[in-house]
Scaffold this motif. Structure first.
Motif, PDB file in Angstrom:
ATOM      1  N   PHE A  92       5.244  -6.932  -3.745  1.00 63.33           N
ATOM      2  CA  PHE A  92       5.012  -5.439  -4.046  1.00 63.33           C
ATOM      3  C   PHE A  92       5.546  -4.556  -2.535  1.00 63.33           C
ATOM      4  O   PHE A  92       6.886  -3.441  -2.760  1.00 63.33           O
ATOM      5  CB  PHE A  92       3.874  -5.023  -3.895  1.00 63.33           C
ATOM      6  CG  PHE A  92       3.074  -5.244  -5.587  1.00 63.33           C
ATOM      7  CD1 PHE A  92       3.720  -4.097  -6.907  1.00 63.33           C
ATOM      8  CD2 PHE A  92       2.550  -6.338  -5.807  1.00 63.33           C
ATOM      9  CE1 PHE A  92       3.008  -3.632  -7.749  1.00 63.33           C
ATOM     10  CE2 PHE A  92       1.928  -6.634  -7.491  1.00 63.33           C
ATOM     11  CZ  PHE A  92       2.599  -5.163  -8.494  1.00 63.33           C
ATOM     12  N   ASN A  96      11.258  -0.811  -4.763  1.00 60.99           N
ATOM     13  CA  ASN A  96      10.212   0.190  -4.829  1.00 60.99           C
ATOM     14  C   ASN A  96       9.370   0.041  -6.560  1.00 60.99           C
ATOM     15  O   ASN A  96       9.894  -0.385  -7.379  1.00 60.99           O
ATOM     16  CB  ASN A  96      10.866   0.777  -4.897  1.00 60.99           C
ATOM     17  CG  ASN A  96      11.939   1.195  -3.942  1.00 60.99           C
ATOM     18  OD1 ASN A  96      11.092   1.554  -2.993  1.00 60.99           O
ATOM     19  ND2 ASN A  96      12.872   1.653  -3.473  1.00 60.99           N
ATOM     20  N   HIS A  97       7.797  -0.363  -6.306  1.00 56.01           N
ATOM     21  CA  HIS A  97       7.203  -0.844  -7.283  1.00 56.01           C
ATOM     22  C   HIS A  97       6.510   0.108  -7.874  1.00 56.01           C
ATOM     23  O   HIS A  97       5.114   0.342  -7.263  1.00 56.01           O
ATOM     24  CB  HIS A  97       6.484  -2.217  -7.420  1.00 56.01           C
ATOM     25  CG  HIS A  97       7.641  -3.355  -7.090  1.00 56.01           C
ATOM     26  ND1 HIS A  97       8.180  -3.717  -8.491  1.00 56.01           N
ATOM     27  CD2 HIS A  97       7.764  -3.284  -6.345  1.00 56.01           C
ATOM     28  CE1 HIS A  97       8.640  -5.028  -7.778  1.00 56.01           C
ATOM     29  NE2 HIS A  97       8.906  -4.959  -6.485  1.00 56.01           N
ATOM     30  N   ILE A 119      -5.701  -7.780  -5.557  1.00 58.48           N
ATOM     31  CA  ILE A 119      -4.636  -6.897  -4.885  1.00 58.48           C
ATOM     32  C   ILE A 119      -5.428  -5.619  -4.945  1.00 58.48           C
ATOM     33  O   ILE A 119      -4.415  -5.240  -5.967  1.00 58.48           O
ATOM     34  CB  ILE A 119      -3.667  -7.454  -5.146  1.00 58.48           C
ATOM     35  CG1 ILE A 119      -3.507  -8.770  -4.301  1.00 58.48           C
ATOM     36  CG2 ILE A 119      -2.855  -6.389  -3.741  1.00 58.48           C
ATOM     37  CD1 ILE A 119      -1.999  -9.677  -4.961  1.00 58.48           C
ATOM     38  N   ALA A 120      -6.075  -4.999  -4.245  1.00 57.20           N
ATOM     39  CA  ALA A 120      -6.041  -3.182  -4.077  1.00 57.20           C
ATOM     40  C   ALA A 120      -5.093  -2.800  -3.521  1.00 57.20           C
ATOM     41  O   ALA A 120      -4.792  -1.712  -4.381  1.00 57.20           O
ATOM     42  CB  ALA A 120      -7.539  -3.109  -3.760  1.00 57.20           C
ATOM     43  N   ALA A 121      -4.363  -3.295  -2.195  1.00 56.50           N
ATOM     44  CA  ALA A 121      -3.078  -2.719  -1.849  1.00 56.50           C
ATOM     45  C   ALA A 121      -2.622  -3.590  -0.758  1.00 56.50           C
ATOM     46  O   ALA A 121      -3.197  -4.401  -0.361  1.00 56.50           O
ATOM     47  CB  ALA A 121      -3.671  -1.685  -0.969  1.00 56.50           C
ATOM     48  N   PRO A 122      -1.115  -3.875  -0.374  1.00 61.76           N
ATOM     49  CA  PRO A 122      -0.951  -4.825   0.319  1.00 61.76           C
ATOM     50  C   PRO A 122      -0.966  -4.843   1.411  1.00 61.76           C
ATOM     51  O   PRO A 122      -1.646  -2.776   2.136  1.00 61.76           O
ATOM     52  CB  PRO A 122       1.053  -4.837  -0.234  1.00 61.76           C
ATOM     53  CG  PRO A 122       0.930  -3.820  -1.548  1.00 61.76           C
ATOM     54  CD  PRO A 122      -0.649  -3.122  -1.338  1.00 61.76           C
ATOM     55  N   PHE A 124       1.111  -5.918   4.114  1.00 63.78           N
ATOM     56  CA  PHE A 124       1.647  -5.385   4.612  1.00 63.78           C
ATOM     57  C   PHE A 124       2.465  -3.923   4.710  1.00 63.78           C
ATOM     58  O   PHE A 124       2.765  -3.146   3.221  1.00 63.78           O
ATOM     59  CB  PHE A 124       3.120  -6.689   4.394  1.00 63.78           C
ATOM     60  CG  PHE A 124       2.643  -8.161   3.967  1.00 63.78           C
ATOM     61  CD1 PHE A 124       2.051  -9.059   5.668  1.00 63.78           C
ATOM     62  CD2 PHE A 124       1.901  -8.669   2.833  1.00 63.78           C
ATOM     63  CE1 PHE A 124       1.570  -9.587   4.867  1.00 63.78           C
ATOM     64  CE2 PHE A 124       1.360  -9.500   2.794  1.00 63.78           C
ATOM     65  CZ  PHE A 124       1.415 -10.498   4.019  1.00 63.78           C
ATOM     66  N   PRO A 125       3.554  -3.899   5.776  1.00 65.05           N
ATOM     67  CA  PRO A 125       3.999  -2.123   5.064  1.00 65.05           C
ATOM     68  C   PRO A 125       5.372  -2.304   4.291  1.00 65.05           C
ATOM     69  O   PRO A 125       6.159  -3.191   4.615  1.00 65.05           O
ATOM     70  CB  PRO A 125       4.963  -2.563   6.281  1.00 65.05           C
ATOM     71  CG  PRO A 125       4.759  -3.122   7.715  1.00 65.05           C
ATOM     72  CD  PRO A 125       3.734  -3.887   6.898  1.00 65.05           C
ATOM     73  N   PHE A 126       5.084  -0.920   3.964  1.00 63.65           N
ATOM     74  CA  PHE A 126       5.849  -0.710   2.865  1.00 63.65           C
ATOM     75  C   PHE A 126       7.489  -0.254   3.427  1.00 63.65           C
ATOM     76  O   PHE A 126       7.281   0.207   4.330  1.00 63.65           O
ATOM     77  CB  PHE A 126       6.248   0.379   1.433  1.00 63.65           C
ATOM     78  CG  PHE A 126       4.346   0.080   0.888  1.00 63.65           C
ATOM     79  CD1 PHE A 126       4.852   0.018  -0.619  1.00 63.65           C
ATOM     80  CD2 PHE A 126       3.108   0.901   1.375  1.00 63.65           C
ATOM     81  CE1 PHE A 126       3.691  -1.146  -0.864  1.00 63.65           C
ATOM     82  CE2 PHE A 126       2.669   0.498   0.279  1.00 63.65           C
ATOM     83  CZ  PHE A 126       2.532  -0.067  -1.001  1.00 63.65           C
ATOM     84  N   MET A 127       8.610  -1.174   3.092  1.00 64.65           N
ATOM     85  CA  MET A 127       9.926  -1.247   3.181  1.00 64.65           C
ATOM     86  C   MET A 127      10.927   0.123   2.715  1.00 64.65           C
ATOM     87  O   MET A 127      11.584   0.262   3.321  1.00 64.65           O
ATOM     88  CB  MET A 127      10.627  -2.695   3.296  1.00 64.65           C
ATOM     89  CG  MET A 127       9.763  -3.640   3.881  1.00 64.65           C
ATOM     90  SD  MET A 127      10.877  -5.556   3.287  1.00 64.65           S
ATOM     91  CE  MET A 127      12.336  -5.263   3.853  1.00 64.65           C
ATOM     92  N   PHE A 128      10.292   0.922   1.002  1.00 65.59           N
ATOM     93  CA  PHE A 128      11.342   1.671  -0.187  1.00 65.59           C
ATOM     94  C   PHE A 128      12.513   1.472   0.531  1.00 65.59           C
ATOM     95  O   PHE A 128      13.233   1.981   1.005  1.00 65.59           O
ATOM     96  CB  PHE A 128      10.856   2.852   0.844  1.00 65.59           C
ATOM     97  CG  PHE A 128       9.421   3.443   0.407  1.00 65.59           C
ATOM     98  CD1 PHE A 128       8.822   3.029  -0.882  1.00 65.59           C
ATOM     99  CD2 PHE A 128       8.175   3.488   1.548  1.00 65.59           C
ATOM    100  CE1 PHE A 128       7.235   3.897  -1.128  1.00 65.59           C
ATOM    101  CE2 PHE A 128       7.003   3.463   1.326  1.00 65.59           C
ATOM    102  CZ  PHE A 128       6.754   3.723   0.094  1.00 65.59           C
TER     103      PHE A 128
END
Lengths: 235, 181
Positions: A92, A96-97, A119-122, A124-128
Motif C-alpha cells: 500500500f 499510489n493506491h 488493516i486500518a492504516a499502514p 509505514f511511511p507513504f512513498m507517493f
C-alpha cells in the motif's frame, strides 16, 4: 512415493496428491492460505510471499512448495498473520493506491486482503512514487500507480493469450510492468477480452468504458472476506 | 459527573466525514446524552475549553495550519482518531504528492487552461497558511490512537467506534465496517 498421502496444516490432517503444491491441497481441503500473485490456471510464481507458511518450521511460499507426506505446515498463526499484514501494508505505501476513486474498489484483491487482515492504516511511511499511466490503447489502460508487480498479467499474456504483451523492466524499487517491444499499449495486439486483462488483481489493468459498473454493497468483497469461497468448501 | 468531551476538526478534508458523523441520524440524540462537543464545527467552538476524551480528526496535513491544529488536538485529547482516508493516507489532496509543489501552484494560478489572473502572481499573503511540500497522513505528524478508514467511513463505523470508546470497551469492528472507499 505413494500418489496419495496426507500432511498437516495447523493441526488438521489433509489429503494431497503427488505433484500438488501446499496451496492447491489446502484449497481443496477448504483451508484458505492468503495469496496475491497466485491465480488458478497460471503457473505459480512465488513473487508476493503473502502465502508464506512454515513448513516443518521453515518459511516457504505455499504456492510453489510441493506438498510432501507428513510435513507439518503452520498457516493461521499470529506470527504469519502479522508478516502478511506487513507485506500488504508495504504494498500500500509503495504505490499510489487511492481506493476512493478506483474502479476496482470492492473487487480488488489487495484491498480485500487489507480488509481480511484487519488493516486500518499502514504503519509505514507513504512513498507517493511517480508512476506512469498508459492510456494509448482504445479498450484498456495500464495505471502503474496501482501495480503491485505480481506478474499475473505477464504470465497470462505469455502462457494463456500467447501474446507476451507485458514484461518486467528494472530492478528492486525501480521495477515496473512494461509493454513488450514498444512502449505503448496501443501498439500491441492486446484485446480487452484477453486473459491478461482479467488477471490483474488490482486496478492496474482495467477495461475502458466500464467505470463503476457494480454498485457499492454488491461487489465481490463488500460482505464476505476474500477466501470465503475456499473456506466454504471445508467439511 | 460531567459528560466526557469530544472535539472534531476538518484539516485537509472535504467535511464529508463530518457529514457521515451527522448521518448517524436520530442516534445523535443518544450521543448528546453521552458527550459534550468541545472545539468542533458542529457547535462552532473555535478553541479548546479544556481536556477532551476523544478527538476526531478529518483530513490530512496539507499546510502549516493543519499541523498546528493537529498538534493542538494531540495536546488536548486523550484519544485521537484519524477519521477517513485523507487522515489515514492523505486521500485525494495527496494526489499532488507526485508533483512538485511549485508546479502545482503554477498550474493553479498561472498556467491552467481556465486561469484568469491578470496580476500573474501566485498568492503569497502572510494570512494564507504556507503549503507543505507534500500532504501527510495524520499519523506521520503526531501519534494517532485509532484509524477509521473510508471515504467517508460509514455513520455506523463512526458510531461503533465512539460508543465503544465511551463505554470503555475494545473498538472491535465487524468486517463490513472497515472499508477503504
Amino acid at each position: 512415493m505413494a500418489d496419495n498421502f496426507t500432511f498437516i496444516i495447523d493441526g488438521t490432517e489433509i489429503p494431497a496428491r503427488q505433484g500438488q503444491t501446499i496451496l492447491k491441497a489446502a484449497d481443496e481441503a477448504g483451508i484458505y492460505i492468503p495469496r496475491l500473485c497466485n491465480k488458478d490456471g497460471l503457473e505459480p510464481y512465488g513473487a508476493c510471499r503473502v502465502c508464506t507458511v512454515l513448513v516443518n518450521g521453515r518459511p516457504q511460499s505455499a504456492c510453489t512448495q510441493p506438498a510432501q507426506p507428513g510435513i507439518i505446515v503452520e498457516n493461521d498463526t499470529e506470527e504469519l498473520t502479522e508478516m502478511r499484514k506487513q507485506l500488504i501494508e508495504m504494498l500500500f505505501v509503495e504505490g499510489n493506491h487511492f481506493c476512493m476513486f478506483c474502479e476496482k474498489s470492492g473487487n480488488c484483491e489487495l484491498q480485500a486482503l487489507g480488509y481480511r487482515l484487519g488493516i486500518a492504516a499502514p504503519r509505514f511511511p507513504f512513498m507517493f512514487p511517480q508512476r506512469e499511466l498508459d492510456a494509448t490503447h482504445p479498450e484498456v489502460f495500464v495505471d502503474r500507480n496501482r501495480c503491485i508487480l505480481c506478474g499475473r498479467c505477464v504470465r497470462a499474456s505469455r502462457d494463456q493469450d500467447g501474446k507476451n504483451v507485458f514484461q518486467f523492466t528494472g530492478r528492486g524499487i525501480k521495477k515496473r510492468i512494461s509493454v513488450n517491444a514498444t512502449s505503448r499499449l496501443a501498439d500491441t495486439e492486446l484485446k480487452s477480452a484477453d486473459k491478461a486483462v482479467a488477471a490483474c488483481p488490482v486496478g492496474s489493468i482495467l477495461k475502458k468504458g466500464v467505470g463503476y459498473a457494480v454498485p457499492i454493497g454488491e461487489r465481490i468483497y463488500d460482505h464476505k472476506p476474500i477466501g470465503s469461497d475456499i473456506e466454504s468448501k471445508a467439511k | 459527573m460531567s459528560k466526557p468531551k469530544v472535539a472534531t476538526t476538518s484539516l485537509a478534508g472535504c467535511f464529508g466525514c463530518h457529514m457521515s458523523l451527522l448521518d448517524i441520524d436520530e442516534r445523535i440524540l443518544q450521543l448528546i446524552e453521552l458527550i459534550d462537543f468541545d472545539k468542533s464545527p458542529i457547535d462552532d467552538i473555535k478553541e479548546f475549553t479544556g481536556r477532551c476524551l476523544v478527538g476526531l480528526v478529518e483530513g490530512g496535513c496539507a499546510n502549516e495550519e493543519n499541523v498546528r491544529v493537529l498538534q493542538d488536538f494531540r495536546k488536548h485529547c486523550d484519544i485521537l482518531i484519524s477519521v477517513g482516508d485523507c487522515a489515514t493516507m492523505g486521500g485525494l489532496p495527496a494526489m499532488r504528492n507526485t508533483i512538485p509543489l511549485r508546479e502545482c501552484l503554477e498550474e493553479a494560478y498561472l498556467n491552467g487552461p481556465s486561469v484568469y489572473n491578470p496580476s500573474g502572481k501566485i498568492p503569497n499573503d502572510e494570512e494564507i497558511p504556507l503549503l507543505l511540500n507534500k500532504v501527510y497522513p495524520c499519523h506521520e505528524v503526531v501519534k494517532i490512537d485509532y484509524h477509521l478508514p473510508g471515504c467517508p467511513p460509514s455513520a455506523d463505523t463512526i458510531w461503533q467506534a465512539l460508543t465503544a470508546l465511551l463505554g470503555d470497551k475494545p473498538v472491535g469492528m465487524p468486517y463490513e465496517l472497515i472499508k477503504y472507499d
